[in-house]
Design an enzyme around this catalytic site. Structure first.
Site, PDB file in Angstrom:
ATOM      1  N   SER A  24       6.427 -50.827  -2.777  1.00 20.42           N
ATOM      2  CA  SER A  24       6.579 -50.000  -3.973  1.00 20.42           C
ATOM      3  C   SER A  24       6.675 -48.506  -3.670  1.00 20.42           C
ATOM      4  CB  SER A  24       5.391 -50.224  -4.906  1.00 20.42           C
ATOM      5  OG  SER A  24       4.193 -49.802  -4.283  1.00 20.42           O
ATOM      6  N   LYS A  32       2.429 -40.180  -3.995  1.00 22.12           N
ATOM      7  CA  LYS A  32       2.894 -41.338  -4.785  1.00 22.12           C
ATOM      8  C   LYS A  32       2.317 -41.251  -6.199  1.00 22.12           C
ATOM      9  CE  LYS A  32       3.197 -46.417  -4.470  1.00 22.12           C
ATOM     10  NZ  LYS A  32       2.696 -47.605  -3.749  1.00 22.12           N
ATOM     11  N   SER A  69       3.216 -52.170   0.567  1.00 28.95           N
ATOM     12  CA  SER A  69       3.914 -51.064  -0.102  1.00 28.95           C
ATOM     13  C   SER A  69       3.938 -49.742   0.651  1.00 28.95           C
ATOM     14  CB  SER A  69       3.312 -50.825  -1.490  1.00 28.95           C
ATOM     15  OG  SER A  69       3.670 -51.883  -2.342  1.00 28.95           O
TER      16      SER A  69
END
Ligand SMILES: [Zn+2]
Lengths: 501, 505
Positions: free
Chosen positions: B156, B81, B180
């Site tokens: 996210s 990420k 997330s």
């Protein structure tokens, strides 16, 4: 430029007003690393060389508390007779400034590590004033901004600014007094004496370099006046970054006379920060406090709470050195000094070097004699502090011991000290190199004595007839012949011996 | 599609060690897959082809030399990420603000993964600064859900979940502040684990909300997640909030769970997580999962956590407050973009223009909410009260865990919604994290595992399993048992039913 401030005559100020002081002192700790990262704490390094992701506030970097910083904070708190928090946290003080990498300062807010203490401060005439301490808390320093192109060095009018983050994250302790009242005309002197006493205390604790000139101790002076019949404090101003002891005194005095003039005219004092100008001794208006930022403090979520165990606190209490005031009293007794003599020693900064010389085996009287006469002169000539002379207390003690052992005369000793100061090595090495040893070999001396006696038969006669005082002339001749390297007392004995042989 | 990209991480690592396939071949297969499908999925913001192949070569050299593998995941490709720093690639956090910023240091978890021989393929898309539940808030465009390219992949961490579901990577790293990792896992039919707060180092994670942020493993199987969990977990002296305890033995817990016996395990169903706002398709899938747990021998108890209903409101005070402070450092002075510096403007003006241009709408909204909530005079009413709610939520959990070993709920109330549907409605968007926020607020571990597809829209549904702090082994054991039972009754892993994607070339 604004017009010069109206000032009231100082005596009149005191007649009509009572000054109230509040002093905030920031102390940079001399830990080997910064408060929240492993970067070294050094003064004067090339800009932006003592930095890492954490103290640059790079995205993703995190702080870790320097345990030595906490230890120093607790010791300072204890030395200031404070209570030590059983549990406290860091907080974020949020405001934007380019030299602050994270745009918040990691500080402490409503949970300081030390609080409710006091420090006794001695004035010139021996009066002791107790200054109450509100709190001592931990925080980190900011970087430094250098504004280039302006006339004042301030941001206003500058063409561009340079940022140096070497200082960012250096551990600071902020020590805040409670309002200091009732000091009247002596308020400026009290302010100076407080910062002096605090500096001495921090030096004794060995937690800071305490160099005001390098910014490792910085004082903000809050000053307000209350009319004689008033029941509440007046509005204060905060004069920032006053960076010498003398300036602290001058800044307070200036603000008193300036504020008094404003108030006497029916004006009001603005709550504001002010800047002190060393060259004029005056303060000028800075940022108004009414519009000052809301710092939006909240507990620092990247750090865990600090809960110093009572055992640890007590262990640290045992590491406290003798407090400077107590030490002065002890020294005065042990060295047999009058008040005036002690003050003179303090003024020339000789107490520590003399004490160290005594610790190295010299008598207080001799140590004092060396440092305040000969060496003080030398320091003066060189324009340095006594402690910065290239001779150590241990070396001075060695010289004193050589004199006591009869190896050196006082005159020779002076030459040895010269040699040490000139970088010729340890005292014994200088003795060797310069050939300064007292002639203690009797056979050599006897030859010289006999020669001198033979050269002055009239004096010899006088001695033989019992006029012992006449021997002085022979002593002089022998000393001359041995280039002063003989022990005069022994020479005298030998003269009497040989004359009557 | 190469068969290599369909394998689990554990299978790939075993084949590499057995020299049946090289790590370079495995990495190349995934790079090819990215080239094929990422134009449609847009899971990656940056692909580190050269460094990934170099890392793979190093693993192959190790294997050739007969050395012990650096870890049970040596040679397995992973999607990172873009909130986690890695040298040699940009870290943008999905924001224009950090466009092109190359961090000069590695996050602790990056270091640990590289030392474990994991091959990092690149950086995945995300909602800007991890603020969002759809990945639509990325400054670099949305990521598409491989199950239906018109739908969101969650957020996210939508880039990481989509990379797994589209077989671009066998493993991924996510970060979870309010859900997330778990919510993207649920809507893409993958596994996502939020460890105990402090269980995995935050050093090198660009902070959103420091007291909530936690990195964790994402995978297609529970075992793969556990293997990655053990690589990244454990104490880090660079993170003061990191727990100084050994990593819980989660791989062992998965092995135990996979036996399929949950007798003696008490599982609580959170009563408050049902009713209005919950898709019927999600509830049917969830109830079937609970029934399956009962069949495995677990005792099922209904548990009430009365304060959970305040969790979302409290979260939207605490997280914005911390973010308003964490994001203050983006001031155009030291890194990132700089806007409007024409030699005339002051530092303050340039900072203002840069923040105006560099931050997206959602980030600005949260900075403003947080700045307000921390203001003097409002602090007690907002931030202070929210912290009290946090304490009450912890007490609800404590009371619950007196009665049960783990708690379960749907991971998120709905299946993946269409891209754009909630873009103009932040409140609707925030509801996606309704069930995941309580564990975040308590700092407890929680994970999402795929349950059955929704009978209504045919999209994945996630089962959330929560456990007390540092009791990850409990939830991994239950998850592993459920995974086996679910796959048996459903004719195979859910992920095998993700539609074939059109290949770009
Ligand atoms: Zn540093």
């Amino acid at each position: 430029m604004t017009a010069a401030a109206e000032l009231m005559d100082y005596d009149e100020v005191i007649e009509r007003f009572d000054p109230v002081l509040g002093l905030e002192v920031h102390v940079e700790l001399s830990t080997s690393t910064k408060m929240f990262c492993g970067c070294p704490v050094v003064f004067g390094a090339e800009p932006n060389t003592q930095v890492c992701p954490t103290c640059l506030g790079l995205p993703g970097a995190l702080p870790v508390v320097n345990a030595k910083g906490i230890e120093a904070a607790i010791r300072i708190g204890l030395a200031l007779n404070c209570e030590i928090a059983e549990w406290c946290r860091f907080a974020r003080k949020n405001y934007f400034y380019p030299d602050m990498p994270k745009n918040f300062q990691t500080s402490q807010y409503d949970e300081p590590i030390a609080f409710n203490g006091w420090l006794d401060v001695e004035l010139e005439d021996g009066t002791v004033v107790r200054v109450d301490i509100e709190r001592a808390h931990m925080e980190e320093d900011t970087g430094k901004s250098l504004h280039v192109g302006g006339s004042t060095g301030r941001i206003h009018g500058a063409e561009h600014s340079l940022l140096d983050y070497n200082r960012a994250g250096v551990p600071l302790i902020e020590i805040v007094t409670k309002p200091i009242t009732g000091t009247g005309a002596r308020a400026p002197e009290v302010a100076r004496a407080y910062v002096t006493a605090l500096r001495d205390l921090l030096r004794a604790l060995e937690v800071s370099d305490v160099r005001m000139d390098q910014g490792s101790v910085r004082c903000d002076a809050n000053v307000s006046l209350m009319a004689k019949d008033a029941t509440e404090f007046g509005t204060r101003t905060e004069t920032k970054n006053v960076n010498s002891l003398r300036s602290v005194e001058r800044a307070v005095r200036f603000e008193m006379t300036r504020q008094a003039a404003v108030l006497a005219e029916g004006g009001t004092i603005r709550l504001e920060t002010r800047h002190f100008d060393e060259s004029t001794g005056s303060t000028s208006s800075g940022r108004p406090k009414e519009t000052s930022e809301d710092y939006r403090y909240f507990p620092e979520p990247d750090l865990v709470p600090i809960a110093p165990s009572r055992e640890w606190v007590e262990e640290l209490r045992k590491t406290l050195p003798e407090m400077p005031a107590a030490r002065r009293k002890r020294i005065q007794v042990e060295w047999n000094l009058t008040d005036l003599e002690l003050r003179d020693l303090l003024n020339v900064g000789a107490v520590d070097v003399i004490a160290a010389t005594v610790d190295a085996g010299a008598s207080p009287a001799e140590a004092r004699a060396w440092w305040v006469s000969h060496l003080a002169q030398e320091a003066n000539t060189r324009g340095v502090e006594l402690a910065d002379l290239p001779i150590t207390p241990a070396q001075v003690a060695d010289v004193i011991k050589l004199v006591a052992a009869g190896t050196l005369t006082n005159k020779l000793a002076r030459s040895v000290v010269e040699g040490v100061l000139a970088g010729e090595g340890e005292p014994v090495e200088v003795v060797e190199k310069r050939g300064l040893k007292v002639v203690s070999d009797d056979s050599a001396l006897i030859v010289a004595v006999d020669e001198a006696l033979a050269g002055q038969p009239d004096v010899l006669e006088k001695i033989r007839s019992g006029k012992v005082a006449a021997a002085g002339a022979i002593v002089g001749a022998v000393m001359k012949a041995t280039k002063g390297q003989a022990d005069a007392k022994r020479v005298r004995e030998l003269i009497l011996e040989r004359a009557n042989a | 599609m190469s068969e290599l990209t369909r394998m689990t991480a554990a299978e790939l690592a075993a084949k590499i060690q057995a020299k049946e396939v090289s790590a370079v071949e495995v990495t190349q297969a995934h790079l090819d897959r990215i080239a094929d499908v990422d134009p449609a999925v847009h899971a990656f913001l940056h692909v580190s082809t050269d460094s990934a192949l170099a890392q793979a070569r190093a693993v192959d050299e190790d294997v050739a030399a007969g050395n012990q593998p650096a870890s049970p995941l040596a040679g397995v490709p992973l999607a990172l990420k873009d909130v986690v720093t890695m040298q040699g690639a940009p870290t943008t956090v999905g924001s224009r603000m950090l466009e092109g910023w190359e961090p000069p240091y590695d996050a602790t978890i990056t270091t640990r993964m590289l030392e474990a021989g994991i091959v990092i393929l690149g950086k995945t898309n995300m909602d800007e600064f991890a603020m969002g539940s759809s990945t639509e808030n990325s400054a670099y465009g949305p990521t598409h859900n491989p199950w239906d390219l018109d739908r969101i992949p969650g957020g996210s961490g939508g880039g990481s979940s989509a990379a797994l579901a589209s077989f671009e990577a066998a493993l991924a790293i996510g970060t979870d502040t309010g859900g997330s990792i778990r919510q993207p896992g649920a809507v893409t039919g993958t596994v996502g684990v939020k460890p105990t707060y402090g269980g995995v180092s935050r050093y090198g994670l660009v902070a959103f909300s420091s007291s909530l942020d936690q990195a964790g493993p994402c995978a297609r199987t529970v075992m793969d997640a556990a293997l990655l969990h053990e690589v990244i977990g454990g104490h880090d002296p660079l993170d003061a909030t990191s727990i100084n305890e050994p990593v819980p033995p989660v791989v062992q817990a998965v092995r135990e769970g996979a036996i399929g016996d949950l007798r003696g395990v008490k599982i609580g169903v959170v009563k408050e997580f049902s009713g209005e706002g919950y898709d019927p398709g999600v509830m049917v899938s969830f109830n079937e999962a609970v029934e399956q747990l009962r069949v495995l021998g677990a005792e099922i108890v209904e548990i009430s956590c009365p304060h959970f209903k305040y969790a979302l409101s409290a979260y939207y005070l605490i997280a914005p407050s911390e973010c308003s402070s964490n994001l203050a450092r983006f001031d155009a002075m030291r890194y990132g973009i700089r806007v409007g510096d024409n030699g005339e403007r002051s530092a303050e003006e340039v900072m203002s223009l840069t923040r105006e241009a560099g931050f997206g709408a959602e980030v600005k909204r949260r900075i403003m909410i947080g700045t307000y909530a921390l203001s003097s005079g409002y602090y007690d009413a907002y931030y202070g009260s929210a912290q009290k709610v946090r304490t009450l939520i912890k007490r609800d959990f404590d009371a619950a865990y007196e009665k049960v070993d783990v708690l379960v709920s749907p991971t998120t109330p709905t299946t993946a919604f269409p891209i754009g549907e909630r873009a103009d409605n932040p409140m609707a968007m925030y509801l996606a994290d309704l069930c995941t926020i309580p564990a975040s607020m308590a700092g407890h571990p929680a994970m999402s595992v795929p349950s059955k597809l929704s009978g209504i829209d045919g999209l994945p549904v996630g089962l959330q399993i929560m456990a007390p702090a540092l009791q990850e082994t409990r939830m991994y054991r239950v998850a592993a048992a459920y995974e086996v039972a679910r796959n048996e009754s459903d004719g195979g892993p859910l992920i095998s039913r993700v539609p074939e994607l059109e290949v770009a070339r």
